[in-house]
Design an enzyme around this catalytic site. Structure first.
Site, short mmCIF file in Angstrom:
data_model
loop_
_atom_site.label_atom_id
_atom_site.label_comp_id
_atom_site.label_asym_id
_atom_site.label_seq_id
_atom_site.Cartn_x
_atom_site.Cartn_y
_atom_site.Cartn_z
N ASP A 48 -4.96 6.81 1.82
CA ASP A 48 -4.51 5.72 0.95
C ASP A 48 -4.72 4.38 1.64
O ASP A 48 -4.08 4.09 2.65
CB ASP A 48 -3.02 5.91 0.63
CG ASP A 48 -2.48 4.79 -0.24
OD1 ASP A 48 -2.41 4.99 -1.46
OD2 ASP A 48 -2.13 3.72 0.30
N TYR A 53 -5.08 -4.32 2.93
CA TYR A 53 -4.97 -3.80 4.30
C TYR A 53 -6.16 -4.20 5.17
O TYR A 53 -6.13 -4.04 6.39
CB TYR A 53 -4.88 -2.26 4.31
CG TYR A 53 -3.77 -1.66 3.48
CD1 TYR A 53 -2.75 -2.45 2.94
CD2 TYR A 53 -3.74 -0.29 3.24
CE1 TYR A 53 -1.75 -1.88 2.17
CE2 TYR A 53 -2.74 0.28 2.47
CZ TYR A 53 -1.75 -0.52 1.94
OH TYR A 53 -0.77 0.06 1.18
N LYS A 78 -6.44 -0.29 -3.81
CA LYS A 78 -5.61 -1.07 -4.75
C LYS A 78 -6.13 -2.49 -4.87
O LYS A 78 -6.73 -3.01 -3.94
CB LYS A 78 -4.15 -1.12 -4.24
CG LYS A 78 -3.63 0.21 -3.75
CD LYS A 78 -2.22 0.13 -3.16
CE LYS A 78 -1.83 1.43 -2.49
NZ LYS A 78 -2.28 1.53 -1.10
N HIS A 111 -1.63 -3.21 -7.29
CA HIS A 111 -0.77 -3.17 -6.11
C HIS A 111 0.68 -3.62 -6.38
O HIS A 111 1.62 -3.01 -5.87
CB HIS A 111 -1.39 -4.02 -4.99
CG HIS A 111 -1.04 -3.57 -3.62
ND1 HIS A 111 -1.91 -3.64 -2.55
CD2 HIS A 111 0.10 -3.02 -3.11
CE1 HIS A 111 -1.32 -3.16 -1.46
NE2 HIS A 111 -0.11 -2.78 -1.78
#
Length: 275
Positions: A48, A53, A78, A111
């Site tokens: 994930d 990120y 996301k 998100h």
């Protein structure tokens, strides 16, 4: 459930492994590649990530280098808040796909429920789904009222809602709502960023089974029918987090852990966040 390849079946028939590796705050480059590589070697088949990120590239690279066929690894990413809206989401997806180096993503999520934008964003996800770029679509950090808002006029129901979920935040009403609507609940921060691991109730239950507090909590997720994605970069921890298929908690123990709920969050409140 007897192993890391065990899957939940989403409402469109797509299979999603119950346990995955989360990579939030894992640095792009060697750190993320190494964590993903380790997880895949241990037997994880679910990773994930998210545009936010900034490690999609490393995730994609590690999966390609593992030699495991792409279709055997379930990959989530996301769309971030600043990219929300219809056209901007389609562009953001394209960017994520290029970074990952794949020609499709298994699960694409909104998100956060950005006010005034998340429905347009979700429409873009529906288009990506219909065009075959994603195998499943869903949302993250959505409360019941956000879900109702999407369900009111979506063509394709969200398949997943990924939320903060742990013994201090059991979200019973949300879970019941998701279950009634065929939406799979998924836990981020299942170990409450480590805070829950010293909780005496959980420590005691662990002793009985020769399991760590982390393993007890992750097992509790599974027995509640919640997909879980603990994050770690330490090989021993990544292995430990996966070793939860050889014991079961009793109904009584499940209730004891449920009773630890304080509606306490370690992340932002979806109704009151400012991104």
């Amino acid at each position: 459930m007897n192993g890391l390849q065990d899957c939940a079946t989403l409402h469109n028939g797509v299979k999603m492994p119950w346990v995955g590796l989360g990579v939030y705050k894992v640095k792009e480059g060697e750190e993320v590649r190494s964590a993903v590589r380790t997880a895949l070697e241990i037997g994880y088949r679910h990773v994930d990530t998210a545009a936010f990120y900034e490690n999609e590239e490393g995730v994609g690279q590690a999966i390609r280098e593992s030699g495991i066929p792409r279709e055997q690894v379930f990959v989530t990413t996301k769309v971030w808040n600043t990219d929300q809206g219809y056209e901007t989401t389609l562009k953001a997806f394209d960017k994520s796909l290029k970074k990952l180096g794949f020609d499709y993503v298994d699960l694409y999520l909104v998100h956060w429920p950005v006010k005034g934008k998340y429905k347009e964003t979700y429409k873009a996800l529906e288009k990506l789904y219909k065009d075959g770029y994603v195998r499943a679509i869903g949302v993250s950090n959505f409360q019941i009222h956000h879900l109702q808002d999407v369900l009111a006029d979506c063509e394709i129901k969200p398949m997943v809602n990924q939320v903060e979920y742990h013994p201090r935040l059991t979200q019973k009403e949300l879970q019941a709502f998701c279950r009634e609507n065929g939406i799979q609940l998924e836990a981020w921060s299942p170990l409450m960023r480590g805070e829950i691991l010293t909780e005496p109730t959980i420590v005691e239950i662990g002793k009985k089974y020769g399991k760590t507090p982390a393993q007890v909590v992750l097992r509790w997720d599974l027995q509640h029918g919640v997909v879980t994605i603990p994050k770690s970069v330490t090989p021993a921890r990544i292995k430990e987090n996966a070793d939860i298929f050889d014991f079961s908690l009793t109904d009584e123990e499940m209730k004891q852990i449920d009773a630890l709920n304080l509606n306490k969050r370690v992340g932002p409140d979806p109704d009151n966040f400012d991104f």
